[in-house]
Motif scaffolding. Structure first.
Motif, PDB file in Angstrom:
ATOM      1  N   VAL A  23       0.856  -1.470  -0.035  1.00 45.21           N
ATOM      2  CA  VAL A  23      -0.023   0.210  -0.141  1.00 45.21           C
ATOM      3  C   VAL A  23       0.908   1.088  -0.088  1.00 45.21           C
ATOM      4  O   VAL A  23       0.504   2.174  -0.586  1.00 45.21           O
ATOM      5  CB  VAL A  23      -1.021   0.102   1.049  1.00 45.21           C
ATOM      6  CG1 VAL A  23      -1.712   1.361   1.212  1.00 45.21           C
ATOM      7  CG2 VAL A  23      -1.919  -1.301   0.969  1.00 45.21           C
ATOM      8  N   ARG A  27       0.830   3.965  -3.090  1.00 39.85           N
ATOM      9  CA  ARG A  27       0.401   5.396  -2.796  1.00 39.85           C
ATOM     10  C   ARG A  27       1.305   6.325  -3.329  1.00 39.85           C
ATOM     11  O   ARG A  27       1.237   7.486  -3.773  1.00 39.85           O
ATOM     12  CB  ARG A  27       0.054   5.523  -1.257  1.00 39.85           C
ATOM     13  CG  ARG A  27      -1.272   4.950  -0.582  1.00 39.85           C
ATOM     14  CD  ARG A  27      -1.359   5.317   0.768  1.00 39.85           C
ATOM     15  NE  ARG A  27      -2.799   4.420   1.110  1.00 39.85           N
ATOM     16  CZ  ARG A  27      -3.155   4.438   2.466  1.00 39.85           C
ATOM     17  NH1 ARG A  27      -2.301   4.700   3.387  1.00 39.85           N
ATOM     18  NH2 ARG A  27      -4.311   3.923   2.709  1.00 39.85           N
ATOM     19  N   GLN A  61     -10.214  -4.089   0.704  1.00 40.03           N
ATOM     20  CA  GLN A  61      -9.430  -3.113   1.221  1.00 40.03           C
ATOM     21  C   GLN A  61      -8.250  -2.743   0.177  1.00 40.03           C
ATOM     22  O   GLN A  61      -8.101  -1.755  -0.226  1.00 40.03           O
ATOM     23  CB  GLN A  61      -8.845  -3.551   2.599  1.00 40.03           C
ATOM     24  CG  GLN A  61      -7.628  -2.471   3.030  1.00 40.03           C
ATOM     25  CD  GLN A  61      -6.886  -2.992   4.283  1.00 40.03           C
ATOM     26  OE1 GLN A  61      -7.228  -3.903   4.783  1.00 40.03           O
ATOM     27  NE2 GLN A  61      -5.842  -2.088   4.652  1.00 40.03           N
ATOM     28  N   GLU A  65      -7.931   0.363  -2.438  1.00 40.54           N
ATOM     29  CA  GLU A  65      -6.525   1.184  -2.403  1.00 40.54           C
ATOM     30  C   GLU A  65      -6.225   1.238  -3.914  1.00 40.54           C
ATOM     31  O   GLU A  65      -5.585   2.442  -4.463  1.00 40.54           O
ATOM     32  CB  GLU A  65      -5.482   0.481  -1.810  1.00 40.54           C
ATOM     33  CG  GLU A  65      -5.708   0.688  -0.300  1.00 40.54           C
ATOM     34  CD  GLU A  65      -5.236   1.920   0.414  1.00 40.54           C
ATOM     35  OE1 GLU A  65      -4.727   2.714  -0.366  1.00 40.54           O
ATOM     36  OE2 GLU A  65      -5.506   1.957   1.488  1.00 40.54           O
ATOM     37  N   GLN A  68      -8.549   3.677  -5.938  1.00 42.95           N
ATOM     38  CA  GLN A  68      -8.382   4.868  -5.635  1.00 42.95           C
ATOM     39  C   GLN A  68      -7.054   5.589  -6.018  1.00 42.95           C
ATOM     40  O   GLN A  68      -6.427   6.746  -5.619  1.00 42.95           O
ATOM     41  CB  GLN A  68      -8.561   5.318  -4.293  1.00 42.95           C
ATOM     42  CG  GLN A  68      -9.845   5.072  -3.784  1.00 42.95           C
ATOM     43  CD  GLN A  68     -10.231   4.876  -2.201  1.00 42.95           C
ATOM     44  OE1 GLN A  68      -9.301   4.910  -1.288  1.00 42.95           O
ATOM     45  NE2 GLN A  68     -11.376   4.617  -1.913  1.00 42.95           N
ATOM     46  N   SER A  69      -5.953   4.781  -6.622  1.00 37.05           N
ATOM     47  CA  SER A  69      -4.764   5.276  -6.862  1.00 37.05           C
ATOM     48  C   SER A  69      -4.507   5.620  -8.299  1.00 37.05           C
ATOM     49  O   SER A  69      -5.351   5.605  -9.184  1.00 37.05           O
ATOM     50  CB  SER A  69      -3.683   4.010  -6.518  1.00 37.05           C
ATOM     51  OG  SER A  69      -3.817   3.043  -7.654  1.00 37.05           O
TER      52      SER A  69
END
Length: 169
Positions: A23, A27, A61, A65, A68-69
């Motif tokens: 993650v 990000r 989850q 992630e 949304q990246s």
């Protein structure tokens, strides 16, 4: 053979990161072109260490992630399992090699290029994921198994413009 080359070489082991790094690297936009993600025991949905609910929450989850990246517009996420949760096939699996294919297991494709609502009917196995990667990057097969595997291209429509992520709860 391939796994052995990764696990038994210093260079190969340098390419393996702890799950907590996934993650963070996602990000930061620092993931490699291909990443394999495996849940820790508490989230792997195996009865001895986890639950189906824990596994589903972890998958949700991870998918949130990714969606949304910044990599989402070009991402393909393949969710699959190492077993089908029981012996329920009504036919014997086809023979692929000395190991066989085993019982059928589910696989989900999550991508802005995925065909919505498609139930693929081709014959695929775990090597089909590798075959898809080889197809995408123009790579030669690593083993005879992935050389003979089918990439599940029927699951995609690369001509459509990428769709934005569906809002998730």
């Amino acid at each position: 053979q391939c796994l052995q080359r990764v696990m038994e070489s210093a260079e190969g082991r340098r390419r393996i990161a702890d799950l907590t790094e996934f993650v963070a690297a996602l990000r930061r936009g620092e993931l490699p072109a291909v990443a394999w993600v495996k849940p820790a025991a508490a989230d792997n949905a195996h009865a001895v260490s986890s639950s189906v609910g824990a596994g589903d929450r972890w998958i949700g989850q991870m998918v949130r992630e990714i969606m949304q990246s910044r990599i989402w517009p070009r991402a393909v996420v393949v969710i699959t399992y190492d077993e089908g949760g029981g012996w329920f096939d009504h036919v014997r699996p086809p023979v692929a090699d000395r190991f066989g294919l085993g019982t059928r297991v589910p696989a989900l494709v999550v991508s802005p290029y995925a065909r919505r609502g498609l139930v693929a009917h081709g014959q695929y196995d775990h090597a089909s994921i590798l075959k898809l990667i080889e197809w995408r990057f123009g790579l030669e097969p690593l083993t005879e198994r992935d050389r003979r595997a089918a990439a599940f291209l029927e699951a995609f429509d690369f001509a459509q413009p990428p769709r934005p992520p569906v809002p998730l709860p």
